[in-house]
Scaffold this active site. Structure first.
Site, mmCIF file in Angstrom:
data_model
loop_
_atom_site.group_PDB
_atom_site.id
_atom_site.type_symbol
_atom_site.label_atom_id
_atom_site.label_comp_id
_atom_site.label_asym_id
_atom_site.label_seq_id
_atom_site.Cartn_x
_atom_site.Cartn_y
_atom_site.Cartn_z
ATOM 1 N N HIS A 186 27.921 73.822 -53.244
ATOM 2 C CA HIS A 186 27.088 73.457 -52.090
ATOM 3 C C HIS A 186 27.377 74.492 -50.991
ATOM 4 O O HIS A 186 28.486 75.026 -50.919
ATOM 5 C CB HIS A 186 27.514 72.060 -51.629
ATOM 6 C CG HIS A 186 26.671 71.466 -50.552
ATOM 7 N ND1 HIS A 186 26.819 71.809 -49.225
ATOM 8 C CD2 HIS A 186 25.689 70.539 -50.591
ATOM 9 C CE1 HIS A 186 25.960 71.101 -48.502
ATOM 10 N NE2 HIS A 186 25.259 70.335 -49.308
ATOM 11 N N ASP A 242 36.154 70.204 -53.726
ATOM 12 C CA ASP A 242 35.080 69.529 -53.001
ATOM 13 C C ASP A 242 34.755 68.242 -53.763
ATOM 14 O O ASP A 242 34.162 68.275 -54.845
ATOM 15 C CB ASP A 242 33.864 70.464 -52.933
ATOM 16 C CG ASP A 242 32.670 69.803 -52.246
ATOM 17 O OD1 ASP A 242 32.724 68.580 -51.978
ATOM 18 O OD2 ASP A 242 31.677 70.511 -51.990
ATOM 19 N N GLN A 267 30.796 64.772 -54.131
ATOM 20 C CA GLN A 267 29.983 64.065 -55.129
ATOM 21 C C GLN A 267 30.829 63.428 -56.224
ATOM 22 O O GLN A 267 30.273 62.888 -57.185
ATOM 23 C CB GLN A 267 28.971 65.032 -55.767
ATOM 24 C CG GLN A 267 27.952 65.612 -54.805
ATOM 25 C CD GLN A 267 26.951 64.579 -54.278
ATOM 26 O OE1 GLN A 267 26.840 63.463 -54.786
ATOM 27 N NE2 GLN A 267 26.233 64.956 -53.228
ATOM 28 N N LYS A 321 28.537 59.395 -47.959
ATOM 29 C CA LYS A 321 28.059 59.425 -49.347
ATOM 30 C C LYS A 321 28.728 58.345 -50.196
ATOM 31 O O LYS A 321 28.468 58.239 -51.385
ATOM 32 C CB LYS A 321 28.339 60.801 -49.964
ATOM 33 C CG LYS A 321 27.516 61.932 -49.364
ATOM 34 C CD LYS A 321 27.751 63.209 -50.117
ATOM 35 C CE LYS A 321 27.305 64.430 -49.358
ATOM 36 N NZ LYS A 321 25.845 64.597 -49.322
ATOM 37 N N CYS A 375 20.792 72.526 -50.715
ATOM 38 C CA CYS A 375 21.924 73.232 -50.099
ATOM 39 C C CYS A 375 22.795 73.909 -51.155
ATOM 40 O O CYS A 375 24.017 73.959 -51.007
ATOM 41 C CB CYS A 375 22.760 72.306 -49.216
ATOM 42 S SG CYS A 375 21.854 71.618 -47.848
#
Ligand code: PMP
Length: 441
Positions: free
Chosen positions: A149, A226, A229, A252, A392
């Protein structure tokens, strides 16, 4: 807009691991209708998730009954606000297997990554010798992947521009996986940090972090994962992960906007200078200079996003009640179903792994002959919220030679009926644009 209706051939689906109807009742927004009375089919949790009532209640309760600035003031409200804020820190830490002093609250994932990137460049000029340990400069390398991202790419490009370091990256295979063939040369003695996503927001790919962490350890590089997600969708334990940093966003994972998490190994955080400076991160301030608090306070300048942190604590408790193993199994069942249903539609191509092996529930696709924005618009007319665009992650769509994709993402309230609605909606778009059987008719 009329909707064509198709049903999958074959055996009925196995029951989903989560009780979708009961969960939907917890989300006030799912009770509303959109676009002339249509049921809201929310397939955009990957962009931001909806919030259950317990999260909304926790924020409201804070403002109605306890509102004060934590870590300041000697009055009862300040004491209660501090207690709630720190209790949420402990809850959120336990959720990823971390002690509370390793949890730094940020605005979101983007903010957390920038905090690390600026700490690494600030380290080069830090007056305090202990803060220079991880300094990045000329000759050093930062490694990312082509799957990141923008939030896990642009801050590293900028770090390299500020310091003279070089950015390198791991590429992608045709089937949407990281290409680790040259891991040993891309991650080398010059590597200072490897920044990699655990789960791609566009391809759904779950990355083999064990191999990457092991290589980074061989060369003494830091690893930032990261988790924007992954943490919302699967059990994540920082000890098992073996990385130095894990970053994720509250919004999220059923929590409020405006709060994210930077987890860092304590010894690493302790050796980093601050990014933002100001109130409540200092130890002693004189006109000539200041000293800083230990982590996590060193990285939390200013009055924090208190209600949001408390709301995120409530979101974590909600997810814990469901059980992250079940959340993961639920989404895996939905992903398998979605991939099968999309495969039935001529002209639809999934960008990303074609099966559920090491794959999460972000399903991106193109529809031959229809621009993704037009697909999104037809779906929206039918009450189906999806994301369209480059998500993104521009280098990813470029790598796969498409201008953009349409993306459906799932969460705890998603059911087979939502995916049926998506499949039917895509067929309606094909009908609307006069596109059938994989071509313009
Ligand atoms: N990384 C990934 C993988 C993401 O999906 C996102 C959000 N789409 C981000 C980082 C950035 O998150 P935020 O906008 O909450 O900072």
């Amino acid at each position: 807009m009329t909707q064509t209706v198709s049903r999958p051939a074959g055996a009925p689906q196995a029951p989903l691991p989560l009780d979708v109807e009961a969960i939907r009742a917890d989300f006030p927004i799912l009770g509303r209708t959109v676009r002339n009375g249509r049921r809201l089919v929310y397939l955009d949790s990957g962009a931001t998730s909806q919030k259950p009532r317990s999260v909304l209640d926790a924020e409201r309760d804070f403002y109605e009954n306890h509102n004060a600035a934590p870590h300041r003031g000697a009055h009862q409200l300040a004491e209660e606000a501090t207690g709630l804020y720190e209790a949420a820190r402990a809850t959120i830490g336990a959720f990823i297997g971390a002690p509370e002093n390793e949890i730094v609250f940020t605005r979101n994932t983007t903010d957390a990554i920038n905090t690390v990137a600026y700490a690494l460049s600030n380290a080069a000029t830090a007056k305090e010798p202990a803060f220079r340990r991880y300094a990045v400069g000329q000759g050093d390398e930062i490694v990312v992947t082509e799957m990141e991202h923008h939030a896990n790419l642009v801050p590293w490009q900028q770090l390299c521009e500020r310091t003279g370091a070089t950015l390198r990256w791991l590429g992608l295979t045709d089937d949407g996986r990281l290409d680790l063939a040259n891991l040993a040369t891309v991650v080398n003695d010059r590597t200072k940090l490897v920044a990699v996503t655990q789960q791609s927001n566009i391809l759904g790919t779950i990355n083999p972090l064990g191999d990457i962490v092991a290589r980074a350890r061989e060369v003494g590089a830091l690893v930032l994962v990261d988790g924007a997600q992954s943490v919302p969708h699967q059990p994540v334990d920082v000890t098992a992960l073996g990385a130095d940093f894990l970053v994720f966003s509250g919004h999220k994972m059923l929590g409020p906007t405006g709060v994210g998490v930077l987890w860092g190994r304590y010894d690493v955080l302790d050796a980093l200078p601050p990014f933002l400076t100001g109130g409540s991160m200092i130890e002693v301030v004189r006109m000539e200079g200041s000293t800083f608090m230990p982590p996590p306070q060193r990285f939390e300048a200013g009055v924090p996003m208190t209600a949001q942190v408390i709301g995120l604590g409530a979101a974590v408790e909600y997810l814990q009640r469901l059980g992250m193993d079940k959340v993961e199994a639920h989404e895996q069942a939905l992903t398998g179903y979605a991939l099968a249903r999309l495969a039935e539609i001529p002209g639809v191509t999934v960008i990303g792994p074609p099966d559920t092996v090491a794959r999460g529930g972000a399903v991106s696709f193109t529809v031959e002959g229809i621009h993704p924005h037009d697909v999104g618009q037809v779906l929206d007319d039918l009450g189906i919220a999806v994301r369209v665009g480059h998500h993104c992650a521009w280098p990813v769509v470029r790598r796969y030679g498409v201008p953009a994709t349409t993306r459906a993402t799932f969460y705890v309230h998603t059911g087979y009926d939502d995916i049926d609605a998506l499949a039917d909606g895509i067929r309606s778009a094909q009908q609307f644009f006069g596109v059938a059987a994989g071509g313009v008719s």
